[in-house]
Design a protein around this motif. Sequence first.
Motif, PDB file in Angstrom:
ATOM      1  N   ARG A  80      -6.102  10.325  -5.470  1.00  0.00           N
ATOM      2  CA  ARG A  80      -5.351  11.385  -5.210  1.00  0.00           C
ATOM      3  C   ARG A  80      -3.876  10.962  -5.306  1.00  0.00           C
ATOM      4  O   ARG A  80      -3.318  11.730  -6.073  1.00  0.00           O
ATOM      5  CB  ARG A  80      -5.754  11.783  -3.649  1.00  0.00           C
ATOM      6  N   ILE A  81      -3.388   9.949  -5.094  1.00  0.00           N
ATOM      7  CA  ILE A  81      -2.292   9.816  -5.354  1.00  0.00           C
ATOM      8  C   ILE A  81      -1.842   9.352  -6.757  1.00  0.00           C
ATOM      9  O   ILE A  81      -0.853  10.098  -7.276  1.00  0.00           O
ATOM     10  CB  ILE A  81      -1.762   8.410  -4.568  1.00  0.00           C
ATOM     11  N   LYS A 112      -1.464  12.861  -8.752  1.00  0.00           N
ATOM     12  CA  LYS A 112       0.098  13.377  -8.739  1.00  0.00           C
ATOM     13  C   LYS A 112       0.824  12.890  -9.744  1.00  0.00           C
ATOM     14  O   LYS A 112       1.453  13.733 -10.305  1.00  0.00           O
ATOM     15  CB  LYS A 112       0.432  13.118  -7.387  1.00  0.00           C
ATOM     16  N   MET A 113       0.753  11.612  -9.875  1.00  0.00           N
ATOM     17  CA  MET A 113       1.685  11.019 -10.918  1.00  0.00           C
ATOM     18  C   MET A 113       0.929  11.310 -12.534  1.00  0.00           C
ATOM     19  O   MET A 113       1.772  11.658 -13.369  1.00  0.00           O
ATOM     20  CB  MET A 113       1.757   9.575 -10.720  1.00  0.00           C
ATOM     21  N   GLY A 114      -0.199  11.398 -12.416  1.00  0.00           N
ATOM     22  CA  GLY A 114      -1.108  11.465 -13.718  1.00  0.00           C
ATOM     23  C   GLY A 114      -0.847  13.067 -14.454  1.00  0.00           C
ATOM     24  O   GLY A 114      -0.813  13.247 -15.635  1.00  0.00           O
ATOM     25  N   GLY A 115      -0.485  14.055 -13.598  1.00  0.00           N
ATOM     26  CA  GLY A 115      -0.374  15.233 -13.953  1.00  0.00           C
ATOM     27  C   GLY A 115       1.091  15.335 -15.049  1.00  0.00           C
ATOM     28  O   GLY A 115       0.822  16.072 -15.990  1.00  0.00           O
ATOM     29  N   ARG A 116       1.785  14.951 -14.507  1.00  0.00           N
ATOM     30  CA  ARG A 116       3.196  14.647 -15.254  1.00  0.00           C
ATOM     31  C   ARG A 116       2.947  14.100 -16.558  1.00  0.00           C
ATOM     32  O   ARG A 116       3.373  14.513 -17.576  1.00  0.00           O
ATOM     33  CB  ARG A 116       4.406  14.299 -14.163  1.00  0.00           C
ATOM     34  N   LEU A 126       0.872  -1.173  -0.073  1.00  0.00           N
ATOM     35  CA  LEU A 126       0.191   0.011  -0.043  1.00  0.00           C
ATOM     36  C   LEU A 126       0.807   1.453  -0.052  1.00  0.00           C
ATOM     37  O   LEU A 126       1.771   1.343   0.874  1.00  0.00           O
ATOM     38  CB  LEU A 126      -0.914  -0.072   1.152  1.00  0.00           C
ATOM     39  N   ILE A 127       0.520   2.037  -0.831  1.00  0.00           N
ATOM     40  CA  ILE A 127       1.181   3.635  -0.860  1.00  0.00           C
ATOM     41  C   ILE A 127       0.113   4.392  -0.617  1.00  0.00           C
ATOM     42  O   ILE A 127      -1.152   4.680  -0.634  1.00  0.00           O
ATOM     43  CB  ILE A 127       1.394   4.053  -2.515  1.00  0.00           C
ATOM     44  N   GLY A 128       0.772   5.364   0.500  1.00  0.00           N
ATOM     45  CA  GLY A 128      -0.278   6.035   1.300  1.00  0.00           C
ATOM     46  C   GLY A 128      -1.188   5.447   2.377  1.00  0.00           C
ATOM     47  O   GLY A 128      -0.840   4.224   2.924  1.00  0.00           O
ATOM     48  N   GLU A 129      -2.419   5.929   2.181  1.00  0.00           N
ATOM     49  CA  GLU A 129      -3.589   5.090   3.327  1.00  0.00           C
ATOM     50  C   GLU A 129      -4.663   4.694   2.207  1.00  0.00           C
ATOM     51  O   GLU A 129      -4.806   5.034   1.155  1.00  0.00           O
ATOM     52  CB  GLU A 129      -4.060   6.379   4.217  1.00  0.00           C
ATOM     53  N   GLU A 130      -5.232   3.932   2.976  1.00  0.00           N
ATOM     54  CA  GLU A 130      -6.492   3.148   2.251  1.00  0.00           C
ATOM     55  C   GLU A 130      -7.506   4.316   1.884  1.00  0.00           C
ATOM     56  O   GLU A 130      -7.770   5.140   2.653  1.00  0.00           O
ATOM     57  CB  GLU A 130      -7.222   2.077   2.974  1.00  0.00           C
ATOM     58  N   GLY A 131      -8.089   4.393   0.579  1.00  0.00           N
ATOM     59  CA  GLY A 131      -9.087   5.376   0.157  1.00  0.00           C
ATOM     60  C   GLY A 131      -8.412   6.537  -0.473  1.00  0.00           C
ATOM     61  O   GLY A 131      -8.899   7.738  -1.186  1.00  0.00           O
ATOM     62  N   GLU A 132      -6.826   6.461  -0.598  1.00  0.00           N
ATOM     63  CA  GLU A 132      -6.275   7.809  -1.074  1.00  0.00           C
ATOM     64  C   GLU A 132      -5.857   7.607  -2.561  1.00  0.00           C
ATOM     65  O   GLU A 132      -4.871   8.247  -3.189  1.00  0.00           O
ATOM     66  CB  GLU A 132      -4.985   8.251  -0.233  1.00  0.00           C
ATOM     67  N   GLY A 133      -6.092   6.312  -3.086  1.00  0.00           N
ATOM     68  CA  GLY A 133      -5.722   6.067  -4.184  1.00  0.00           C
ATOM     69  C   GLY A 133      -5.645   6.962  -5.519  1.00  0.00           C
ATOM     70  O   GLY A 133      -4.813   7.237  -6.327  1.00  0.00           O
TER      71      GLY A 133
END
Length: 543
Positions: free
Chosen positions: A293-294, A297-301, A284-291
Amino acid sequence: MDWKTHTVFNQPNPLINSNLFLSDTPLREALAREGAGWDSEFLTALGQQLGSADAMELARLANCHPPELLAFSPRGERLDDVRFHPAWHRLMQGLCASRVHNLPWLSDASPSAFVARTARFILHAQVEAGTLCPVTMTFGAIPLLQAQLPAAFRPWLPGLLSDAYDPHLQDGAQKHGLLIGMGMTEKQGGTDVMSNTTRAEPVASRGSGERYRLTGHKWFFSVPQSDAHLVLAQANGGLSCFFLPRLLPEGERNAVQIQRLKEKLGNRSNASSEVEFLAASGWLIGEEGEGVRIILKMGGRTRFDCALGSHSMMRRAFSIALHHAQQRQVMGKNLVDQPLMRQVLSTQALTLEGQTAMLFRLARAWSQDKEEGARAFSRLLTPAAKYVICQRGIHFVAEAMEVTGGIGYCEESELPRLYREMPVNSIWEGAGNVMCLDVLRVLAKQPHSIALLTAEFDAVRGQSRHFDRRWQQLKLRLRAPQAVEARQLSEELFTLTSAVQVISQLEPWLADAWCRQMLDPRGGSILPEDICQRLLLRASGGC
């Protein structure tokens, strides 16, 4: 016997052994203007290398020999490997050596490294587009992983930040170079990732960095040969982001089965796949339910790279068309000297001038992402740029193909491959409507972005009546934007922001020609002959 009919004449030589950097005056000027002139020496050498006949042949071979799925070994063992032509690996080596996947993320990176990386990307993208997929996803993932990579995989960081390409399947901590892919799309959802059905259950404890078992599928699993993927799956706390390595810390292959490789219109050199997760291990990267949003961040680039990719292919198509027109004779004159053709080519050159200025302005904003104003600018204008450039590029390449006539329609030319490649960037990372609705979402959730635009636009007010009129009209529409007009608003935002760059940064004659051609509501005007001459000179590397 008269054999003159067998003599080939008036057939232009192909565009090979040119310098992709030195021949592009708008690119060189934008690089210097945005503070990355220090990279000019590297880009000059890179431009010469990538413009060579050898580089173009590698691109041709990689697309003529697409990847193959090796599902099983001769003994019947499950492999789930992908085999590529050697040309693919050569192209990937070049991209990684240029650090297109990680230049801004190095500890000693220049503040303008994002700008330099933008120029490097544009040069590579003119040669072959399929290889950009692995590097752009890795580029988007690295800053996220630098902050949140699970403890078991922290030894991977040197490999992510190296300039090596290493296609071998082995423990990431032992590899010279690493690549990261993405897996979000499922059959039933597509863009609507909230409808994903892939489930994630903790092996022991819940929470950031913990190991989960993933069961489900991905309908588009990009670059299945990557060392790891960032994927979305439903945990108890909601849609969450997981780090899914191809090879587990125990040395075994992860339980990811490749069902098939996609048969795509273009992007033939790149492997896109359908996969099943059979209790695959993900951290898990970050916390559950934050998928979401995380991943965003990658998608903008990666969205920015979609716009760059389409722009780059437009530039290559234009270069081919101009090169052809400079050699091909029609009715006793070179095609480029025919008045109507000069209008077509000069208008294309103007289009690229505005896009180049705008994309490098965006690159500057991305490089200053820690500043609120720059972050708001990139958040608003990146989806608008992706929408406009990726849509525009399809017609643009078709126009370039028309300049070259029948020879440009045949597979011996690069243009059919470029034409097939163009639609993918308008679909990947969110299609046009998604981008435009995202622009409206930013305007609604970040009202200060309108104030930011107002300050930027007002700074050039009074220098072009065409701009002033369009800006006044847009201000009225921004008071209560509606979803049904999201496309028109996004296009207008992109066009006027491009105009600001053109007016404030380019020479007056060029800015005036651009504004009259792109902002006049009556449509494009006839460009004066002296303007055509100067535009085509700049487009060939002159000043």
